[in-house]
Design a protein around this motif. Structure first.
Motif, PDB file in Angstrom:
ATOM      1  N   SER A 182       0.982  -1.544  -0.049  1.00  0.00           N
ATOM      2  CA  SER A 182      -0.110  -0.347   0.070  1.00  0.00           C
ATOM      3  C   SER A 182       0.890   0.831   0.046  1.00  0.00           C
ATOM      4  CB  SER A 182      -1.076  -0.115   1.657  1.00  0.00           C
ATOM      5  OG  SER A 182      -1.497   1.734   1.628  1.00  0.00           O
ATOM      6  N   THR A 186       1.047   4.234  -3.211  1.00  0.00           N
ATOM      7  CA  THR A 186       0.855   5.076  -3.124  1.00  0.00           C
ATOM      8  C   THR A 186       2.036   6.253  -3.899  1.00  0.00           C
ATOM      9  OG1 THR A 186      -0.344   4.810  -0.731  1.00  0.00           O
ATOM     10  CG2 THR A 186       0.454   6.945  -1.563  1.00  0.00           C
ATOM     11  N   ASP A 199      -8.166  12.508  -3.320  1.00  0.00           N
ATOM     12  CA  ASP A 199      -8.125  11.356  -3.192  1.00  0.00           C
ATOM     13  C   ASP A 199      -9.485  11.033  -2.784  1.00  0.00           C
ATOM     14  OD1 ASP A 199      -8.095   8.483  -1.932  1.00  0.00           O
ATOM     15  OD2 ASP A 199      -7.259   9.098  -0.252  1.00  0.00           O
ATOM     16  N   LYS A 207      -3.914   6.423   2.236  1.00  0.00           N
ATOM     17  CA  LYS A 207      -2.777   6.596   1.704  1.00  0.00           C
ATOM     18  C   LYS A 207      -3.559   8.475   1.748  1.00  0.00           C
ATOM     19  CE  LYS A 207      -3.496   2.603  -1.538  1.00  0.00           C
ATOM     20  NZ  LYS A 207      -4.413   1.359  -0.254  1.00  0.00           N
ATOM     21  N   ASP A 271      -8.188   5.044  -5.421  1.00  0.00           N
ATOM     22  CA  ASP A 271      -8.443   3.623  -4.760  1.00  0.00           C
ATOM     23  C   ASP A 271      -9.284   2.874  -4.785  1.00  0.00           C
ATOM     24  OD1 ASP A 271      -7.179   1.412  -3.371  1.00  0.00           O
ATOM     25  OD2 ASP A 271      -6.833   2.547  -1.700  1.00  0.00           O
ATOM     26  N   ILE A 322      -5.750   2.424  -8.320  1.00  0.00           N
ATOM     27  CA  ILE A 322      -5.297   1.477  -7.806  1.00  0.00           C
ATOM     28  C   ILE A 322      -6.259   0.155  -7.345  1.00  0.00           C
ATOM     29  CG2 ILE A 322      -3.471   0.961  -5.502  1.00  0.00           C
ATOM     30  CD1 ILE A 322      -2.964   3.992  -5.236  1.00  0.00           C
ATOM     31  N   CYS A 324      -6.319  -3.083  -4.844  1.00  0.00           N
ATOM     32  CA  CYS A 324      -5.821  -4.657  -4.108  1.00  0.00           C
ATOM     33  C   CYS A 324      -6.327  -6.172  -4.754  1.00  0.00           C
ATOM     34  CB  CYS A 324      -6.359  -4.228  -2.791  1.00  0.00           C
ATOM     35  SG  CYS A 324      -7.747  -4.225  -2.578  1.00  0.00           S
ATOM     36  N   VAL A 376      -1.379  -1.314 -10.127  1.00  0.00           N
ATOM     37  CA  VAL A 376      -0.983   0.304 -10.649  1.00  0.00           C
ATOM     38  C   VAL A 376      -0.874   1.121 -11.251  1.00  0.00           C
ATOM     39  CG1 VAL A 376       0.887   0.811  -9.227  1.00  0.00           C
ATOM     40  CG2 VAL A 376      -0.402   2.894  -8.921  1.00  0.00           C
TER      41      VAL A 376
END
Length: 383
Positions: A182, A186, A199, A207, A271, A322, A324, A376
Motif C-alpha cells: 500500500s 501510493t 483522493d 493512503k 483507490d 489502484i 488491491c 497500479v
C-alpha cells in the motif's frame, strides 16, 4: 476449555463466518472478537487455539462450506487428533457419522483459479494469496520509534516490518499500520508540496495520510468517499498524526459529480472498490464472498469512477488507478479500456520499489514482493 470444546467453538464461529460471507455480514475478525467478548471464561490460550482452528479452516477451503461442522470435518479428515475431539462430550461436537458430508479442500473456487491463471498467476503465486500476512507499519512521526525486532523494507524509508503480534499501542501516533505494498503504490501519485490532490475513494485514509507526509504538510488534499462510517475515521487519525491539509468530503452515491464540480486537481487518486484478491492473506474468507456477478459489478463501478476522476484532473495532470486485486479485469484490462474511451490520455512508466511491470502499470504480488497484492497505473491527461 477441553480440546473438544475448542473444536465446538471453532464450529460455532465458522457457522457465523459462513453465514456472514453469504449475507455480506461482518468480517471473521469482528465475529471472533464478538464471540469471545461474550465468553469471558475462555483464557488466552483457548482464544488463540480456537482462532487458529477457524483460520486454518478458512485458508484451507476455497469454496464456502455449508456450515462450520462440514468445514471442521474437512480438517479432521487429515488430522486424527482433531478427529478425536468429535467425541460427543458435553461441550464437544457430536461423533463423526459414517459417510458424513465434509467440505471439499482446495484453496480457491475453480472459477477464481481460472481467472487468476488467465491473469498470469501460477499455482505457487495463487497459493501465496492465502498465506499469513506480515505486520507492516508506516512511520508517521519523527523520530522513528525503536521497536524490538523491526526491520526496514528496501525502497520504503518510512516502512517497517514488525514481528507478528507486536503491540502498537505504546507507539501512539508515531506509526500507522499500513502494508508495504500500500505504501509503494501510493508513491505512484508522485505527491509533492503545494499540489492539490483528490483522493476519490479515501476510506479511512491510510493512503491519504501517506500523501500528506509526501507533501510535507503543504498543499491541499480532498479526501472523499460515499461511506460515512469509514470516512469519519479519517479526521481523528489526521489529528493524531498532526496532519492539517486534509479536507473530508462525503459524497452521495451516484451523485458524486455534484459535490466535486469545482475541483481540478494535479493528481486524482482512485483507490477503487475491488474484489480484494490481493488482501486474502488478511481476509481469507473474502474468497467465500466473491462471485462472478459481484466481480462484474465491481468492474463496472471502477470504470465509472475512473471516468468521474478524469473530469477532475487538470490539463496535464495525472490519474492514479489502484486496486488491491490481481485480476486483470480490475487492473490491466480496466486501464486499457479507459485509454480506449479517453483519446489523448497516456500511461506513464512507473518505477516503484516493489512490483513488476504488468500491462500499462505495475503489479505487486505476495509471492514476489512479500506484500499485499496490488495493481497500479499512472495515467497522464492531455494538456
Amino acid at each position: 476449555m477441553t480440546p473438544a470444546a475448542r473444536t465446538q467453538a471453532a464450529i460455532d464461529l465458522l457457522d457465523a463466518v459462513t453465514a456472514a460471507a453469504r449475507d455480506e455480514g461482518a468480517a471473521a475478525d469482528t465475529l471472533i472478537a464478538r464471540y469471545f467478548a461474550q465468553r469471558r471464561y475462555a483464557g488466552s490460550k483457548d482464544r488463540r487455539a480456537v482462532r487458529e482452528l477457524v483460520y486454518l479452516a478458512i485458508r484451507s477451503l476455497g469454496e464456502r462450506p455449508a456450515n462450520g461442522r462440514t468445514a471442521m470435518l474437512a480438517l479432521a479428515a487429515a488430522d486424527p487428533d482433531l478427529a478425536a475431539t468429535f467425541d460427543g462430550s458435553v461441550h464437544g461436537p457430536a461423533p463423526i457419522g459414517r459417510g458424513e458430508a465434509k467440505a471439499a479442500t482446495g484453496i480457491l473456487p475453480r472459477w477464481l483459479a481460472e481467472r487468476l491463471t488467465a491473469s498470469g498467476l501460477d499455482d505457487a503465486e495463487q497459493a501465496a494469496l492465502v498465506g499469513r500476512a506480515p505486520l507492516d507499519v508506516r512511520v508517521a512521526a519523527a523520530p522513528a520509534p525503536d521497536i524490538p525486532g523491526a526491520e526496514p523494507i528496501a525502497g520504503l524509508p518510512q516502512a517497517l516490518r514488525l514481528p507478528a503480534g507486536t503491540d502498537l499501542a505504546p507507539y501512539g501516533a508515531q506509526v500507522e499500520p499500513q502494508d508495504a505494498g500500500s505504501q509503494a503504490v501510493t508513491l505512484a501519485a508522485q505527491a509533492a508540496p503545494g499540489m492539490t490532490i483528490l483522493d476519490l475513494c479515501a476510506g479511512a485514509g491510510g493512503k491519504t495520510l501517506a500523501l500528506a507526509a509526501m507533501m510535507d504538510e503543504r498543499g491541499r488534499i480532498i479526501a472523499s468517499d460515499t461511506d460515512r462510517g469509514r470516512l469519519s475515521r479519517l479526521p481523528p487519525r489526521a489529528s493524531r498524526a498532526g496532519v492539517s491539509i486534509v479536507e473530508t468530503l462525503l459524497l452521495d452515491p451516484n451523485r458524486e459529480a455534484e459535490a466535486l464540480v469545482d475541483i481540478a486537481a494535479d493528481v486524482v487518486l482512485v483507490d477503487a472498490p475491488c474484489s480484494g484478491t490481493g488482501t486474502w492473506r488478511r481476509n481469507p474468507e473474502a474468497r467465500w464472498r466473491l462471485t462472478p456477478a459481484r466481480l462484474d459489478r465491481l468492474v463496472g463501478v471502477q470504470a465509472r469512477l475512473l471516468d468521474l476522476a478524469a473530469m477532475h484532473v487538470r490539463p496535464g495532470g495525472a490519474l492514479v488507478h489502484i486496486v488491491c486485486s490481481l485480476l486483470d479485469a480490475e487492473g490491466m484490462e480496466q486501464v486499457d479500456t479507459f485509454l480506449d474511451r479517453h483519446p489523448g490520455w497516456i500511461a506513464e512508466p512507473l518505477a516503484l520499489p516493489l512490483g513488476r511491470p504488468h500491462g500499462a502499470g505495475v503489479r505487486l504480488t505476495p509471492a514476489h514482493d512479500g506484500s499485499d497484492g496490488f495493481f497500479v497505473a499512472r495515467l497522464r491527461a492531455p494538456c
